[in-house]
Enzyme design. Structure first.
Site, mmCIF file in Angstrom:
data_model
loop_
_atom_site.group_PDB
_atom_site.id
_atom_site.type_symbol
_atom_site.label_atom_id
_atom_site.label_comp_id
_atom_site.label_asym_id
_atom_site.label_seq_id
_atom_site.Cartn_x
_atom_site.Cartn_y
_atom_site.Cartn_z
ATOM 1 N N LYS A 53 -47.736 -32.178 35.316
ATOM 2 C CA LYS A 53 -48.803 -32.750 36.134
ATOM 3 C C LYS A 53 -48.213 -33.600 37.254
ATOM 4 O O LYS A 53 -47.165 -34.216 37.080
ATOM 5 C CB LYS A 53 -49.723 -33.633 35.280
ATOM 6 C CG LYS A 53 -50.480 -32.888 34.190
ATOM 7 C CD LYS A 53 -51.410 -33.824 33.425
ATOM 8 C CE LYS A 53 -52.180 -33.060 32.361
ATOM 9 N NZ LYS A 53 -53.126 -33.922 31.624
ATOM 10 N N GLU A 67 -46.514 -33.346 29.566
ATOM 11 C CA GLU A 67 -47.131 -33.659 28.268
ATOM 12 C C GLU A 67 -47.184 -32.398 27.422
ATOM 13 O O GLU A 67 -47.176 -31.287 27.960
ATOM 14 C CB GLU A 67 -48.601 -34.074 28.449
ATOM 15 C CG GLU A 67 -48.864 -35.375 29.103
ATOM 16 C CD GLU A 67 -50.358 -35.598 29.329
ATOM 17 O OE1 GLU A 67 -50.705 -36.730 29.626
ATOM 18 O OE2 GLU A 67 -51.170 -34.652 29.237
ATOM 19 N N GLU A 70 -60.962 -41.191 30.617
ATOM 20 C CA GLU A 70 -61.036 -39.786 30.184
ATOM 21 C C GLU A 70 -60.088 -39.542 29.022
ATOM 22 O O GLU A 70 -58.919 -39.917 29.079
ATOM 23 C CB GLU A 70 -60.590 -38.853 31.322
ATOM 24 C CG GLU A 70 -61.468 -38.850 32.533
ATOM 25 C CD GLU A 70 -61.012 -37.804 33.557
ATOM 26 O OE1 GLU A 70 -61.663 -37.703 34.595
ATOM 27 O OE2 GLU A 70 -60.002 -37.103 33.325
ATOM 28 N N ASN A 114 -60.926 -43.137 35.814
ATOM 29 C CA ASN A 114 -61.605 -43.107 37.108
ATOM 30 C C ASN A 114 -62.193 -44.481 37.393
ATOM 31 O O ASN A 114 -62.863 -45.060 36.544
ATOM 32 C CB ASN A 114 -62.711 -42.059 37.116
ATOM 33 C CG ASN A 114 -62.157 -40.687 36.762
ATOM 34 O OD1 ASN A 114 -61.139 -40.265 37.283
ATOM 35 N ND2 ASN A 114 -62.815 -40.004 35.839
ATOM 36 N N ARG A 119 -64.329 -45.240 39.835
ATOM 37 C CA ARG A 119 -65.544 -45.115 40.662
ATOM 38 C C ARG A 119 -66.775 -44.902 39.773
ATOM 39 O O ARG A 119 -66.641 -44.683 38.572
ATOM 40 C CB ARG A 119 -65.400 -43.896 41.572
ATOM 41 C CG ARG A 119 -65.238 -42.617 40.736
ATOM 42 C CD ARG A 119 -65.232 -41.333 41.528
ATOM 43 N NE ARG A 119 -65.278 -40.177 40.634
ATOM 44 C CZ ARG A 119 -64.242 -39.615 40.035
ATOM 45 N NH1 ARG A 119 -63.024 -40.087 40.230
ATOM 46 N NH2 ARG A 119 -64.400 -38.573 39.231
ATOM 47 N N ARG A 162 -75.605 -29.629 36.997
ATOM 48 C CA ARG A 162 -75.345 -29.778 38.430
ATOM 49 C C ARG A 162 -75.855 -28.534 39.161
ATOM 50 O O ARG A 162 -75.375 -27.424 38.897
ATOM 51 C CB ARG A 162 -73.859 -29.946 38.698
ATOM 52 C CG ARG A 162 -73.277 -31.196 38.071
ATOM 53 C CD ARG A 162 -71.887 -31.447 38.616
ATOM 54 N NE ARG A 162 -71.216 -32.497 37.882
ATOM 55 C CZ ARG A 162 -70.076 -33.060 38.262
ATOM 56 N NH1 ARG A 162 -69.480 -32.644 39.374
ATOM 57 N NH2 ARG A 162 -69.511 -34.005 37.542
HETATM 58 C C1 MV4 Z 1 -54.532 -31.362 29.893
HETATM 59 C C2 MV4 Z 1 -55.008 -30.241 29.186
HETATM 60 C C3 MV4 Z 1 -54.368 -29.909 28.025
HETATM 61 N N1 MV4 Z 1 -53.292 -30.611 27.605
HETATM 62 N N2 MV4 Z 1 -53.484 -32.038 29.442
HETATM 63 C C4 MV4 Z 1 -57.557 -31.025 33.582
HETATM 64 C C5 MV4 Z 1 -58.109 -32.128 34.421
HETATM 65 C C6 MV4 Z 1 -57.120 -33.205 34.350
HETATM 66 N N3 MV4 Z 1 -57.796 -34.452 34.205
HETATM 67 C C7 MV4 Z 1 -56.264 -32.884 33.178
HETATM 68 N N4 MV4 Z 1 -56.671 -31.618 32.668
HETATM 69 C C8 MV4 Z 1 -56.163 -31.113 31.523
HETATM 70 N N5 MV4 Z 1 -55.107 -31.777 31.017
HETATM 71 C C9 MV4 Z 1 -52.881 -31.660 28.313
HETATM 72 N N6 MV4 Z 1 -51.806 -32.340 27.899
HETATM 73 C C10 MV4 Z 1 -56.100 -29.548 29.685
HETATM 74 C C11 MV4 Z 1 -56.686 -29.973 30.869
HETATM 75 C C12 MV4 Z 1 -57.790 -29.190 31.317
HETATM 76 C C13 MV4 Z 1 -59.078 -29.705 31.320
HETATM 77 C C14 MV4 Z 1 -59.353 -31.002 30.946
HETATM 78 C C15 MV4 Z 1 -60.626 -31.492 30.963
HETATM 79 C C16 MV4 Z 1 -61.674 -30.673 31.361
HETATM 80 C C17 MV4 Z 1 -61.424 -29.400 31.744
HETATM 81 C C18 MV4 Z 1 -60.140 -28.891 31.738
HETATM 82 C C19 MV4 Z 1 -59.902 -27.576 32.116
HETATM 83 C C20 MV4 Z 1 -58.640 -27.077 32.102
HETATM 84 C C21 MV4 Z 1 -57.580 -27.891 31.708
#
Ligand code: MV4
Length: 459
Positions: free
Chosen positions: A158, A200, A275, A290, A292, A338
């Site tokens: 990330k 991660e 989150e 977040n 906001r 939405r």
């Molecule tokens: C992740 C994950 C799985 N494992 N991190 C997507 C948005 C961002 N805030 C981080 N996200 C994710 N991080 C780890 N270690 C899967 C996602 C993710 C996701 C998270 C929340 C809502 C929708 C999503 C869709 C795809 C991937």
């Protein structure tokens, strides 16, 4: 209390802020681009000022134009809404320097949470559970490969400056780490001007659950329960609900407790959202924070009875929080859908003139929107035209109400995702409440051929 608030935003959230101001007896200034002169936020504000051409960069993101508008109108505070400058620490700083209150947390909080590596470090120190991953920024591809091997695959790379799904790469085998790191870092550098990366362990089928926090300037912090935001496509949320079908009182107690402790540790102020990822075993991990007001705030308002925008304004003006954790009672169930101006099959934007419009109403139905008959949906901005929020005493009745309300919703002249919502809320997994972040993907794969599958694949 403030005398006059300038709303540095447009669309439904600008209207939402104007409504809160009206009820508080605070004056309002709308700002708008040349394309938005017919918008409802301009019509309903006490005053309005044109701040530039349609391109957001030259209007809603134009800091000097916004501060000039505040100066000219004598506004003593600015509400940034969501998107645009809402999480721009520099904007918050410039507001303060100009003697205008920024309605949000202190700039240092925005800065801290804007850097996902620093946020992760700070939240870990403050006691939030984290997925196993890197400590600090990854310095090179070799380090990424070594760490990934230690943690085990799959992992996710990330961007420190990313967030909301931007700048991420899933890696499933050791041989692919170096290349992924180099590409992702270069992409992040190009997109955000910062190529810093972290990694991660990757959770395959997580649920996205977030806790709503409210904190005053005097050390009082309360949470307003959670929102479930797993129904999304390509990181665009489609449906949010509160409470989460995956939540138990014990889990909420635990999540709420650590969230409050973490916020106390960093002396957070104003409203914010933490989150979490919830895995299939019921373990939760901090993901991002977040700073906001969020698009989906109404579901929390409906189940708690707390007006979050009013709260934001009161807290920013220095008012102490007027309720305690024990006063927060969650009641009933709320679902937000939405409504976007987009093709229900291809998801391509569908701007244009709305020739007929009927928003649903009746018991347990709220529509936070900006659309009306003869309103022209602009191609310059995002495609959200309204949020349909339904609430009832329990989840099955809220779903029935959503179905009923969608049936009353008429939007002609443009395409909307209303038909897609009808399919989503009828989906067996959604009805059962047994879903994760892949539910949209699964619905579309089951529904149609490969051309539609291409439209949903998360890349
Ligand atoms: C992740 C994950 C799985 N494992 N991190 C997507 C948005 C961002 N805030 C981080 N996200 C994710 N991080 C780890 N270690 C899967 C996602 C993710 C996701 C998270 C929340 C809502 C929708 C999503 C869709 C795809 C991937």
């Amino acid at each position: 209390m403030f005398k006059k608030i300038l709303i540095a935003n447009r669309g439904e959230i600008a209207l939402r802020v104007i409504r809160a101001c009206r009820e508080l007896g605070v004056g309002t200034v709308a700002v708008h681009s040349t394309a938005d002169s017919e918008s409802l936020h301009v019509r309903f504000a006490d005053e309005s000022i044109c701040i530039g051409p349609p391109a957001a960069k030259e209007s809603y993101l134009n800091i000097p134009a916004l501060l000039s508008a505040a100066e000219v109108t004598g506004a003593d505070a600015i509400h940034p809404g969501y998107g645009f400058l809402s999480e721009n620490a520099e904007f918050a700083e410039v507001c303060m320097a100009c003697g205008v209150h920024f309605i949000g947390p202190r700039p240092q909080m925005i800065k801290l949470m804007g850097n996902k590596v620093r946020a992760r470090e700070a939240m870990s120190k403050a006691g939030l559970p984290l997925l196993p991953g890197s400590k600090g920024v990854l310095t090179n591809a070799e380090e990424a490969e070594k760490l990934a091997s230690e943690i085990g695959f799959p992992i996710i790379l990330k961007a420190a400056a990313g967030g909301g799904g931007r700048g991420m790469k899933i890696v499933r085998e050791k041989g692919a780490v170096r290349q992924a790191f180099v590409t992702a870092s270069a992409e992040a550098a190009a997109a955000f001007g910062n190529g810093d990366m972290y990694l991660e362990r990757y959770v395959e089928k997580p649920r996205h659950i977030e806790m709503q926090i409210v904190a005053d300037e005097h050390g009082h912090i309360v949470h307003l329960g959670e929102r479930e935001c797993s129904v999304q496509r390509r990181h665009q949320k489609l449906i949010e609900e509160s409470p989460s079908p995956a939540m138990t009182p014990a889990l909420r107690e635990k999540m709420g407790k650590v969230a409050l402790e973490a916020m106390r540790e960093i002396a957070y102020n104003n409203v914010g959202t933490i989150e979490f990822l919830l895995d299939e075993r019921g373990e939760f991990y901090f993901m991002e924070m977040n700073t906001r007001i969020q698009v989906e705030h109404p579901v929390t308002e409906q189940v708690t009875g707390v007006d979050l925008v009013r709260t934001q304004i009161l807290l920013a003006s220095g008012e102490p929080l007027w309720f305690e954790q024990k006063d927060v009672k969650l009641s009933g169930h709320a679902i937000e859908l939405r409504i976007n101006a987009e093709d229900p099959v291809t998801f391509a934007p569908s701007p244009g003139l709305i020739t007929a419009y009927n928003a649903p109403g009746g018991l347990g139905v709220r529509v936070d929107g900006m659309a009306y008959e003869q309103y022209k949906v602009l191609p310059n901005y995002d495609s959200l035209i309204a949020k349909l929020i339904v609430f009832a005493e329990d989840r099955p009745r809220a779903i029935a109400r959503a179905r009923r309300a969608l049936g009353e919703y008429v939007v002609e002249g443009i395409r909307t995702n209303i038909p897609f919502h009808k399919a989503l809320i009828a989906h067996e997994d959604f009805v059962k409440g047994e879903y994760d972040t892949r539910i949209v993907e699964r619905l579309l794969a089951a529904q149609t051929g490969p051309h539609v599958r291409a439209a949903v694949s998360s890349g």
